[in-house]
Design an enzyme around this catalytic site. Structure first.
Site, mmCIF file in Angstrom:
data_model
loop_
_atom_site.group_PDB
_atom_site.id
_atom_site.type_symbol
_atom_site.label_atom_id
_atom_site.label_comp_id
_atom_site.label_asym_id
_atom_site.label_seq_id
_atom_site.Cartn_x
_atom_site.Cartn_y
_atom_site.Cartn_z
ATOM 1 N N LYS A 309 108.733 29.213 49.537
ATOM 2 C CA LYS A 309 107.899 28.360 48.676
ATOM 3 C C LYS A 309 107.586 29.055 47.349
ATOM 4 C CE LYS A 309 104.549 27.974 51.735
ATOM 5 N NZ LYS A 309 104.930 28.763 52.929
ATOM 6 N N GLU A 425 98.910 28.707 47.492
ATOM 7 C CA GLU A 425 97.943 28.995 48.569
ATOM 8 C C GLU A 425 96.509 28.900 48.066
ATOM 9 O OE1 GLU A 425 98.861 29.691 51.672
ATOM 10 O OE2 GLU A 425 100.949 30.295 51.515
#
Lengths: 478, 253, 183
Positions: A309, A425
């Protein structure tokens, strides 16, 4: 016997500027029985890390601070021990694994504590082997911890902590960065083992069900027995935002009410290859047929740790070049330099994006390069942005709390009006409330938000589309 | 730069030599080149080192070392000979003595000395893992604390390096205009924040050390082991013997 | 209730991190030169440490840091000389500009004379040290070793000024560094 006994604890960090600091804890009491499993929920600013370091006696020796009250481990005042004498009694598991690593390979990291306490070599080899197998790190034996992904690092730290097997284990956000498989494993271990476990977390996860004897909250410097924790510490927290923000509004609404230019970013037949420097045999490939994002959209990139990612995000914002692939902006080919001015990337660690001595300078830094902005306009923009993100202009960023540093990082890109913003995140080590707050504010102008998460449920209700990273392939899930 | 080392993964001859023996060999070699020996002695050592390099780390690494020192060697060869004015003339231009035989030998000796030292050092670090090197230091009675500090440095380098790179990345992501790249102007704030990030890790590194028992008075054990003493002593004797032969063959005294 | 115990772990960490800082600054920017291979920012890092921390810390971090940088960037033969020259550089500059930790925290300026003195000392030690030591121990001869002098003068002279500026900037941006000044 009480494993941990904290009585009327007052604590504050030494202030290095003229500003007075507030007490982090004020008359905090906490008693934990032997073999008890306690969960303490707290927002990111409430002092989770401070408390976990204090009970492990690691803080006062290294960071100047003022402390009153008593902390006892098994009826002994912790001040009668040096921190290194507590290795069999209490083990602190940091929220940020990198700060706990002291060697240059994964196996040495596990072996180190056993070398210091003088266990014989054959026994250490056994311990290292079984710890690495338990946490799926066998193939990274000789890799440097700095080359591991966030999740792998967390697993290494957990492997070490369980190998040391102190009587009390304090987990500061231990479930962060882990995928579901290892979250389940960790919860299972906590449930089955006989050690005393103290788990501090900003969120109540599904894995916590039926694991703990007691669930407490840490608010305003004290421990509370708040049984209504679910409204604040679970996904339910999103409802507050859904009721009164643009986030609730449909994608069409957001697209029709853009405050910035309408743009579209597209990637096709992307191929990425990454090799670990210290062990060239471990390769990693990523393939993506088609990826598209338009202003006004909120999309999610989900997948396990190390599924690529972040690697893909670095290409999206023009920091890295792919092996092959085509990137277009509004159907025209786009180069790295232009991409960098179109796509913002909020790193997981805000400290890498904050560097000036005051909040004001930090926010104004990017604006000063924009032509046609007068200093008065800059000042106004900075002031309103600071207000939006609850920041004080004269504060020193490096000493603010993690959540505020995250807010500042978001504020910087908010001011730059980037059409695309990647949030790496954003839910890590942040409460749901704070994470959603940032998302809410950043979406105000209509910038496309690309949210990276390994939490399947995070931001599900507000996202328009989701891309899944699995087995080296990126695909939109419908 | 996530792993700070020039170690080259391989299986050649030098990889099988004990790290301690290699360190001793390096020290002897450095002394040897300064002893009063004939030019042929240094030439022999150089040829020995290059063949060892070919055999152990391959052609590519060997040429890399050569490339790195070539400019220096050229400088030495160009400048040094002209200082030696006495001796057998080799090159005379319009009645002016340009180069003597002694001058040429002198400058070649200088360059080959430099050449040998470089090769010996590079070979040691190309074929020895940092762990093994630190263990070797430890067995030469370098205090544990010093060895730990060195190993902590190697642990910290990648972190600071990453931080630095990410900070420069974040600078490029904050530009308002794609054409303006103010690298130099950005260098100072980048260095400042890299330093802040590094300094922040100091207390937590100290915490990590103590939470892993650093400070306990118990005698440390070692997870890693160098090869057995028998091996090491045998190899060291062989190395000393080799240099004795070289010295006796080429000594000037 | 502030405690001051012997703090070997903190001291070890401080030295290790500062040494790593010197290593990274040294290998970060490389301008190739004929002699030492490359010019770099090592003097900047060493002077930053000398202006901020104790002379002993500057000595170890400067010497060890540049030596390790030489080893990992493929110039291991220079490591012993770098260790001596840059260690000495850190020590001498730190001794010249030494102030109480109180003054450092309060950003009290170093007098111009001391800064100039530090610059002169630094230039002499670095340029002179490399010249003499490389001529003798690296067997380069004085003629070839002289080729390194101009680069070293520039690099170390600028290093002192920039290191001073950096020291002030860091204390401003990260006040808690004051807690580390006494180690």
């Amino acid at each position: 016997m009480l494993a941990l006994d904290i009585n009327s604890l007052r604590f504050k960090y030494k202030s290095w500027t003229e500003k007075k600091t507030d007490n982090t804890f004020d008359n905090l009491d906490l008693q934990v029985k032997e073999a008890e499993k306690v969960l303490i929920l707290a927002n990111s600013d409430e002092g989770k890390t401070t408390l976990s370091r204090l009970v492990s006696n690691l803080l006062t020796k290294f960071i100047p601070s003022e402390i009153e009250g008593s902390i006892k481990l098994f009826n002994q005042d912790i001040n009668s021990y040096e921190p290194y004498q507590l290795i069999d009694k209490i083990c602190y598991v940091s929220q940020n694994p990198m700060e706990m690593f002291i060697t240059t390979t994964v196996e040495d990291e596990v072996a180190f504590p056993f070398e210091t306490i003088g266990i014989e070599r054959n026994k250490i080899i056994e311990i290292v082997n079984s710890a690495l197998i338990d946490w799926g790190l066998e193939k990274y034996r000789e890799v440097s911890p700095s080359e591991l992904s966030g999740g792998e690092r967390k697993r290494l730290l957990l492997a070490i902590s369980f190998a040391i097997n102190s009587k009390i284990i304090v987990f500061d956000e231990a479930f962060d960065d882990l995928d579901k498989e290892y979250r389940d494993l960790l919860a299972k271990k906590i449930k089955e083992k006989n050690n005393t476990f103290i788990v501090l977390s900003a969120r109540y996860l599904n894995q916590f069900n039926n694991v703990f004897n007691r669930i407490l909250t840490l608010e305003n410097g004290q421990i509370h027995n708040n049984q209504d924790f679910k409204t604040q510490f679970t996904h339910q927290a999103i409802h507050h935002y859904l009721n009164n923000s643009r986030l609730l509004k449909s994608k069409d609404f957001r697209e029709d009410n853009l405050l910035i230019k309408k743009e579209k970013l597209e990637i096709s037949s992307l191929e990425i290859e990454r090799v670990r420097e210290s062990n060239k045999s471990i390769k990693f490939n990523l393939h993506c047929d088609n990826f598209i994002v338009r202003t006004g959209e909120i999309i999610r990139l989900v997948g396990k740790n190390g599924s690529g990612k972040s690697t893909m995000s670095r290409i999206l914002c023009g920091l890295d070049k792919p092996l092959t692939g085509k990137l277009t902006l509004n159907d025209e080919q786009i180069n790295k330099d232009l991409l960098q001015t179109k796509v913002a990337y909020l790193f997981q660690n805000p400290d890498l994006q904050i560097f000036l001595p005051t909040v004001y300078e930090e926010l104004a830094y990017g604006l000063e390069n924009i032509e046609g902005l007068s200093s008065k306009q800059i000042k106004e923009k900075v002031q309103s942005c600071a207000k939006l993100f609850n920041l004080e202009l004269d504060e020193t960023p490096s000493t603010m709390s993690f959540a505020l540093r995250k807010f500042l990082q978001a504020g910087v890109y908010y001011l730059l009006d980037r059409p695309f913003i990647i949030l790496d995140e954003i839910d890590g080590a942040m409460s749901y409330e704070d994470s959603y707050y940032i998302i809410d504010k950043l979406s105000e102008k209509g910038s496309a938000l690309i949210i990276i998460t390994h939490d399947d449920n995070f931001a599900k209700e507000i996202s328009d589309r989701t891309y899944l990273f699995e087995d080296g392939i990126v695909e939109e899930i419908l | 730069m996530s792993s700070a080392t020039i170690f080259f993964e391989g299986k050649g001859f030098l990889y099988r030599v004990d790290a301690r023996a290699k360190v001793i060999a390096l020290l002897i070699a450095c002394v040897f080149v300064f002893l009063p020996i004939y030019f042929s002695g240094i030439l022999t050592l150089s040829i020995l080192l290059v063949s060892l390099s070919f055999y152990s780390v391959g052609i590519k690494n060997t040429t890399n070392i050569l490339k790195a020192i070539l400019p220096m060697i050229i400088l030495v060869i160009i400048f040094s000979p002209f200082y030696e004015r006495s001796g057998t003339p080799l090159l005379i231009y319009k009645d002016n003595l340009i180069l003597t035989y002694e001058g040429l030998i002198h400058s070649l000796t200088l360059s080959l000395r430099f050449f040998s030292i470089t090769f010996a050092c590079s070979l040691l670090f190309l074929t020895t893992k940092m762990n093994a090197f630190i263990l070797a230091l430890q067995s030469f009675f370098v205090p544990y604390k010093t060895c730990l500090t060195i190993s902590l440095v190697f642990r910290t380098i990648p972190t600071i390096f990453d931080a630095f790179n990410q900070i420069s990345d974040s600078h490029s992501l904050r530009r308002s205009n794609q054409l303006k790249k103010k690298r130099l102007k950005n260098l100072f704030p980048t260095l400042t924040s890299a330093l802040v990030v590094s300094l922040k890790t100091i207390p937590s590194l100290a915490m990590a050390l103590e939470s892993r028992g650093y400070g306990l008075k118990t005698k440390r054990t070692n997870y890693h082991m160098l090869s057995s003493y028998k091996y090491f002593i045998f190899q060291t004797i062989a190395i000393i013997f080799l240099f004795m032969v070289l010295l006796l063959t080429f000594k000037k005294f | 209730m502030e405690k001051r115990k012997s703090n070997s772990a903190l001291r070890t960490s401080l030295i290790a991190v500062l040494t790593a800082v010197v290593v990274v600054f040294t290998i970060l920017v490389k301008i190739p030169t004929p002699t030492k291979g490359y010019l770099n920012l090592c003097d900047l890092a060493i002077c930053f440490i000398a202006f901020t921390f104790s002379p002993l810390t500057a000595l170890i971090a400067g010497g060890l840091g540049t030596a390790i940088a030489d080893i990992i960037s493929g110039y291991p033969q220079w490591a012993p000389i770098s260790f001596v020259v840059h260690g000495l550089e850190g020590l001498v500059v730190a001794l010249i500009v030494k102030r109480s930790s109180q003054d450092i925290s309060n950003l009290v300026k170093v007098s111009t004379i001391k800064v100039i003195l530090a610059m002169v000392a630094c230039v002499i030690i670095v340029a002179g040290g490399y010249f003499v030591l490389s001529a003798i121990f690296m067997s380069l001869g004085f003629a070839a070793a002289a080729a390194g002098i101009p680069g070293n003068i520039g690099q170390s002279g600028i290093g002192v000024i920039a290191g001073y500026a950096l020291s002030r900037a860091v204390i401003k941006a990260y006040p808690p560094v004051q807690g580390l000044l006494n180690y």
